[in-house]
Design a protein around this motif. Structure first.
Motif, short mmCIF file in Angstrom:
data_model
loop_
_atom_site.label_atom_id
_atom_site.label_comp_id
_atom_site.label_asym_id
_atom_site.label_seq_id
_atom_site.Cartn_x
_atom_site.Cartn_y
_atom_site.Cartn_z
N ARG A 72 0.83 -1.21 0.00
CA ARG A 72 0.00 0.00 0.00
C ARG A 72 0.86 1.26 0.00
O ARG A 72 0.35 2.37 0.12
CB ARG A 72 -0.95 0.01 1.20
N CYS A 153 0.72 5.27 -5.40
CA CYS A 153 1.13 5.61 -4.04
C CYS A 153 0.33 6.76 -3.43
O CYS A 153 0.46 7.02 -2.26
CB CYS A 153 2.62 5.96 -3.99
N VAL A 155 -3.02 8.99 -2.16
CA VAL A 155 -4.33 8.72 -1.57
C VAL A 155 -5.13 10.01 -1.46
O VAL A 155 -4.58 11.11 -1.37
CB VAL A 155 -4.22 8.09 -0.16
N ASP A 178 -6.47 4.71 -2.32
CA ASP A 178 -5.29 4.87 -3.17
C ASP A 178 -5.67 4.70 -4.65
O ASP A 178 -6.84 4.54 -4.99
CB ASP A 178 -4.17 3.91 -2.77
N PHE A 211 2.51 8.31 2.76
CA PHE A 211 2.47 7.50 1.56
C PHE A 211 3.56 7.95 0.60
O PHE A 211 4.09 9.06 0.69
CB PHE A 211 1.11 7.62 0.88
#
Length: 213
Positions: A72, A153, A155, A178, A211
């Motif tokens: 994630r 990557c 979000v 995402d 992220f």
């Protein structure tokens, strides 16, 4: 004749909207499960109660530790003294607890269908939660994005801070999506009585979530 055609057209359009909404809300049910529905009256389900025999079976961290979830594309830092009580940092679900009081942190990911309208879900969720602030069910609600949502990557999402809850837990919750349409629920919490004293630590953990790093 024209009136009949117009009526039929409207009925067809209405049917299409109903089908679309039914699909979207069916997916949104998954979100509610991952979030613990926020208002259901349940305590956070990731971490066991500190008094339970299994609660302290993990390895207590001797220093602040940064974990990475490669799938994630995120990382987060857990303070010394905490321990994993469920799942794994590199999986779709993990829970941490600080056993000296009621603080906890959890991460959960759930894949939505490709057609799920994540942008609309974020806008609708944020709007509703901003209204909940006005009736004092929440202390705060704000938009929270990170990275580029058009890439794997990045979000898009929103964050809330709860007011004291009837289930005796107060939480900071970040809900986001995402680029692969994974819904993620990231949550730091404590019992109502401990929240004021714990908020700085919980906020530090939530702000460490990044992220695309």
């Amino acid at each position: 004749m024209r009136a009949k055609l117009t009526g039929c057209t409207l009925l067809v359009m209405f049917a299409v909207v109903l089908v679309y909404c039914a699909t979207a809300f069916a997916q949104f049910g998954i979100i509610k499960q991952g979030l613990d529905a926020v208002t259901t009256g349940k305590k956070p389900g990731v971490a066991p109660d500190a008094a339970s025999p299994a609660a302290s079976g993990g390895k207590v961290l001797t220093q602040d530790t940064t974990y990475t979830n490669a799938a994630r594309n995120l990382q987060f830092t857990i303070p010394a003294g905490w321990e994993i009580v469920e799942g794994s940092p590199d999986s779709e679900s993990v829970g941490f607890r600080y056993m000296k009081n009621t603080m906890g942190f959890s991460f959960h990911a759930e894949q939505m269908v490709p057609s799920f309208p994540r942008a609309s879900a974020v806008s609708a969720g944020l709007k509703q939660d901003q209204e909940r602030v006005t009736i004092k069910k929440l202390l705060a609600a704000k938009r929270r994005d990170d990275g580029d949502a058009k890439k794997k990557c990045g979000v898009i999402g929103w964050e809330i801070v709860e007011a004291p809850q009837k289930n005796d837990f107060q939480r900071i919750i970040w809900q986001c999506y995402d680029g692969q349409n994974f819904y993620m629920n990231i949550m730091a919490y404590s019992e109502n009585k401990d929240f004021a004293a714990s908020e700085a630590t919980l906020r530090k953990i939530m702000d460490s979530v990044k992220f695309c790093k």
